[in-house]
Every structure is written in C-alpha cells, then in structure tokens.
Design a protein around this motif. Sequence first.
Motif, PDB file in Angstrom:
ATOM      1  N   PHE A  11       0.837  -1.208   0.000  1.00  0.00           N
ATOM      2  CA  PHE A  11       0.000   0.000   0.000  1.00  0.00           C
ATOM      3  C   PHE A  11       0.870   1.255   0.000  1.00  0.00           C
ATOM      4  O   PHE A  11       0.602   2.197  -0.757  1.00  0.00           O
ATOM      5  N   ASP A  12       1.902   1.273   0.828  1.00  0.00           N
ATOM      6  CA  ASP A  12       2.811   2.425   0.859  1.00  0.00           C
ATOM      7  C   ASP A  12       3.458   2.645  -0.501  1.00  0.00           C
ATOM      8  O   ASP A  12       3.586   3.778  -0.959  1.00  0.00           O
ATOM      9  N   HIS A  13       3.856   1.566  -1.156  1.00  0.00           N
ATOM     10  CA  HIS A  13       4.478   1.671  -2.484  1.00  0.00           C
ATOM     11  C   HIS A  13       3.499   2.275  -3.491  1.00  0.00           C
ATOM     12  O   HIS A  13       3.861   3.180  -4.251  1.00  0.00           O
ATOM     13  N   VAL A  14       2.272   1.774  -3.499  1.00  0.00           N
ATOM     14  CA  VAL A  14       1.260   2.295  -4.432  1.00  0.00           C
ATOM     15  C   VAL A  14       1.019   3.776  -4.166  1.00  0.00           C
ATOM     16  O   VAL A  14       0.976   4.597  -5.086  1.00  0.00           O
ATOM     17  N   THR A  15       0.891   4.130  -2.914  1.00  0.00           N
ATOM     18  CA  THR A  15       0.644   5.529  -2.551  1.00  0.00           C
ATOM     19  C   THR A  15       1.828   6.411  -2.922  1.00  0.00           C
ATOM     20  O   THR A  15       1.646   7.479  -3.506  1.00  0.00           O
ATOM     21  N   ARG A  16       3.036   5.969  -2.613  1.00  0.00           N
ATOM     22  CA  ARG A  16       4.245   6.750  -2.955  1.00  0.00           C
ATOM     23  C   ARG A  16       4.380   6.933  -4.462  1.00  0.00           C
ATOM     24  O   ARG A  16       4.855   7.951  -4.925  1.00  0.00           O
ATOM     25  N   GLU A  17       3.964   5.924  -5.221  1.00  0.00           N
ATOM     26  CA  GLU A  17       4.075   5.978  -6.674  1.00  0.00           C
ATOM     27  C   GLU A  17       2.996   6.867  -7.286  1.00  0.00           C
ATOM     28  O   GLU A  17       3.255   7.607  -8.228  1.00  0.00           O
ATOM     29  N   ARG A  18       1.807   6.812  -6.777  1.00  0.00           N
ATOM     30  CA  ARG A  18       0.651   7.470  -7.402  1.00  0.00           C
ATOM     31  C   ARG A  18       0.437   8.917  -6.958  1.00  0.00           C
ATOM     32  O   ARG A  18       0.064   9.749  -7.766  1.00  0.00           O
ATOM     33  N   MET A  19       0.653   9.199  -5.687  1.00  0.00           N
ATOM     34  CA  MET A  19       0.343  10.541  -5.175  1.00  0.00           C
ATOM     35  C   MET A  19       1.151  11.652  -5.859  1.00  0.00           C
ATOM     36  O   MET A  19       0.571  12.667  -6.248  1.00  0.00           O
ATOM     37  N   PRO A  20       2.458  11.506  -6.040  1.00  0.00           N
ATOM     38  CA  PRO A  20       3.192  12.576  -6.733  1.00  0.00           C
ATOM     39  C   PRO A  20       2.678  12.810  -8.154  1.00  0.00           C
ATOM     40  O   PRO A  20       2.616  13.949  -8.622  1.00  0.00           O
ATOM     41  N   ALA A  21       2.290  11.731  -8.828  1.00  0.00           N
ATOM     42  CA  ALA A  21       1.767  11.876 -10.190  1.00  0.00           C
ATOM     43  C   ALA A  21       0.426  12.610 -10.180  1.00  0.00           C
ATOM     44  O   ALA A  21       0.150  13.416 -11.078  1.00  0.00           O
ATOM     45  N   ILE A  22      -0.382  12.352  -9.178  1.00  0.00           N
ATOM     46  CA  ILE A  22      -1.667  13.058  -9.072  1.00  0.00           C
ATOM     47  C   ILE A  22      -1.427  14.550  -8.878  1.00  0.00           C
ATOM     48  O   ILE A  22      -2.027  15.386  -9.567  1.00  0.00           O
ATOM     49  N   PHE A  23      -0.538  14.887  -7.953  1.00  0.00           N
ATOM     50  CA  PHE A  23      -0.245  16.304  -7.721  1.00  0.00           C
ATOM     51  C   PHE A  23       0.379  16.949  -8.959  1.00  0.00           C
ATOM     52  O   PHE A  23       0.053  18.087  -9.309  1.00  0.00           O
ATOM     53  N   ALA A  24       1.261  16.226  -9.640  1.00  0.00           N
ATOM     54  CA  ALA A  24       1.883  16.753 -10.863  1.00  0.00           C
ATOM     55  C   ALA A  24       0.838  16.962 -11.950  1.00  0.00           C
ATOM     56  O   ALA A  24       0.875  17.966 -12.681  1.00  0.00           O
ATOM     57  N   ALA A  25      -0.103  16.042 -12.071  1.00  0.00           N
ATOM     58  CA  ALA A  25      -1.155  16.175 -13.084  1.00  0.00           C
ATOM     59  C   ALA A  25      -2.032  17.397 -12.808  1.00  0.00           C
ATOM     60  O   ALA A  25      -2.367  18.149 -13.731  1.00  0.00           O
ATOM     61  N   LEU A  26      -2.381  17.591 -11.550  1.00  0.00           N
ATOM     62  CA  LEU A  26      -3.189  18.767 -11.206  1.00  0.00           C
ATOM     63  C   LEU A  26      -2.416  20.052 -11.498  1.00  0.00           C
ATOM     64  O   LEU A  26      -2.973  21.023 -12.041  1.00  0.00           O
ATOM     65  N   GLU A  27      -1.147  20.061 -11.168  1.00  0.00           N
ATOM     66  CA  GLU A  27      -0.324  21.238 -11.443  1.00  0.00           C
ATOM     67  C   GLU A  27      -0.123  21.425 -12.949  1.00  0.00           C
ATOM     68  O   GLU A  27      -0.090  22.550 -13.440  1.00  0.00           O
ATOM     69  N   LEU A  28      -0.029  20.325 -13.690  1.00  0.00           N
ATOM     70  CA  LEU A  28       0.101  20.410 -15.149  1.00  0.00           C
ATOM     71  C   LEU A  28      -1.125  21.096 -15.747  1.00  0.00           C
ATOM     72  O   LEU A  28      -0.997  21.941 -16.637  1.00  0.00           O
ATOM     73  N   SER A  29      -2.282  20.764 -15.255  1.00  0.00           N
ATOM     74  CA  SER A  29      -3.515  21.398 -15.732  1.00  0.00           C
ATOM     75  C   SER A  29      -3.498  22.902 -15.438  1.00  0.00           C
ATOM     76  O   SER A  29      -3.843  23.723 -16.290  1.00  0.00           O
ATOM     77  N   ARG A  30      -3.069  23.270 -14.242  1.00  0.00           N
ATOM     78  CA  ARG A  30      -2.975  24.696 -13.891  1.00  0.00           C
ATOM     79  C   ARG A  30      -1.916  25.388 -14.748  1.00  0.00           C
ATOM     80  O   ARG A  30      -2.086  26.533 -15.170  1.00  0.00           O
ATOM     81  N   GLN A  31      -0.821  24.689 -15.023  1.00  0.00           N
ATOM     82  CA  GLN A  31       0.243  25.252 -15.851  1.00  0.00           C
ATOM     83  C   GLN A  31      -0.273  25.515 -17.269  1.00  0.00           C
ATOM     84  O   GLN A  31       0.045  26.545 -17.872  1.00  0.00           O
ATOM     85  N   ALA A  32      -1.049  24.599 -17.806  1.00  0.00           N
ATOM     86  CA  ALA A  32      -1.637  24.796 -19.135  1.00  0.00           C
ATOM     87  C   ALA A  32      -2.561  26.011 -19.137  1.00  0.00           C
ATOM     88  O   ALA A  32      -2.568  26.799 -20.099  1.00  0.00           O
ATOM     89  N   ASP A  33      -3.308  26.192 -18.063  1.00  0.00           N
ATOM     90  CA  ASP A  33      -4.162  27.381 -17.945  1.00  0.00           C
ATOM     91  C   ASP A  33      -3.327  28.657 -17.908  1.00  0.00           C
ATOM     92  O   ASP A  33      -3.682  29.661 -18.520  1.00  0.00           O
ATOM     93  N   ARG A  34      -2.209  28.628 -17.184  1.00  0.00           N
ATOM     94  CA  ARG A  34      -1.331  29.801 -17.127  1.00  0.00           C
ATOM     95  C   ARG A  34      -0.780  30.130 -18.514  1.00  0.00           C
ATOM     96  O   ARG A  34      -0.711  31.301 -18.899  1.00  0.00           O
ATOM     97  N   LEU A  35      -0.406  29.097 -19.257  1.00  0.00           N
ATOM     98  CA  LEU A  35       0.103  29.330 -20.613  1.00  0.00           C
ATOM     99  C   LEU A  35      -0.993  29.884 -21.522  1.00  0.00           C
ATOM    100  O   LEU A  35      -0.735  30.778 -22.322  1.00  0.00           O
ATOM    101  N   ALA A  36      -2.197  29.352 -21.394  1.00  0.00           N
ATOM    102  CA  ALA A  36      -3.311  29.866 -22.196  1.00  0.00           C
ATOM    103  C   ALA A  36      -3.583  31.334 -21.853  1.00  0.00           C
ATOM    104  O   ALA A  36      -3.901  32.136 -22.723  1.00  0.00           O
TER     105      ALA A  36
END
Length: 181
Positions: A11-36
């Motif tokens: 469970f710790d491995h899955v969480t460590r692997e997935r959580m950073p990607a979730i935060f990065a994806a959310l930030e990627l969406s905001r970054q695309a909005d900033r570029l737009a």
Amino acid sequence: LLAFAEVGSVFDHVTRERMPAIFAALELSRQADRLASAAPLILSDKTQLQQMGTDRIIRMELAQLDRLLAEVRKAQPDSVSLIEIETSVATIRRNLGLLQYIVARHPRLGPKTGPNSGRYADTDPDTWGEKLLQNNRETSSRLAVVIDRFVSDERAVIIEAGNDVAATQRKSTAVLLGVVV
C-alpha cells in the motif's frame, strides 16, 4: 504479523508511486491554464523588448509544463490518458510556436522589417492569432477533463490498494485468532 507488514508495504508503495503523479497532473492542468492566459501577450507586445520578455516567460512556463509531464509519466498511467495528456501539451506548444511565428513574420504586428512572406503571409494575423488563442483555451479545457479522469483513476487504484490491505489484514487476523484458539 509478517502479512500485515507486507500488505502495508505494498500500500505504501502504491501511494508513494501514485500521489506525486496526481499532484503533478493537477499542477500540469494549472500550468496549461497559465500558458493559455499568457498567450495573448504574444499578440499584444509592441516592442522587441516586450516580445523578448514574453518569449522568456513562455519558454520558462513550457519548461515547467515539460517537467510536470515527465512526473505524470513516472506513474505509468494508462496509455489513453497519457496520449491525451501528451497530445494536449503538444497542441499548446504548437499553438504558442505558431503565434510567435505569425508575430515575427507579419509586419503589422510589432517592430518587424522585411517582406511579409512565409506560410501565413496571406492570413489576417489578428484572425489567425485569435483562432490559435481560442484553440489553446479549448485544449486547456480538454486537458483539465483528461486530468480529472486521470486523478479519478489514480485515486481508484489507491482506494483499491487500501481495500486490499484491509481485507488481507482481516483474513490474517482471522487466521491468527484461529491459531490462538
């Protein structure tokens, strides 16, 4: 006891692997909005100094977008989500490049010299620029939908892993109680 530790480790491995990607994806969406949001500056700059400043800002924002995309890739999302995310990022990048190309080549936009030539020479730069800006806004919106789906999928994986941990722990507890009794 070993089963508890082993399942918890998964469970710790899955969480460590997935959580950073979730935060990065959310930030990627905001970054695309900033570029737009920054893209209209490309058309509104009046001096070469302003254009250079905007170009620097856009390049820094694109570099951040690329870093965030790399972070999302680390989670190895399903191929459909990844393709949609990568396509959106490529479209935003292409549109920004085309905007810069139009401004650099069209004498009416900014302090340009030389003949009006090239691929978009006969295109009204304001119309073409507005189309590219609209396309960037639409792409950013589509990216937000894809990111929402990606986050939901990743969240489901984490919840499933948590449920697996709980089920395994219940089974292990039952086995331990059976051994003790």
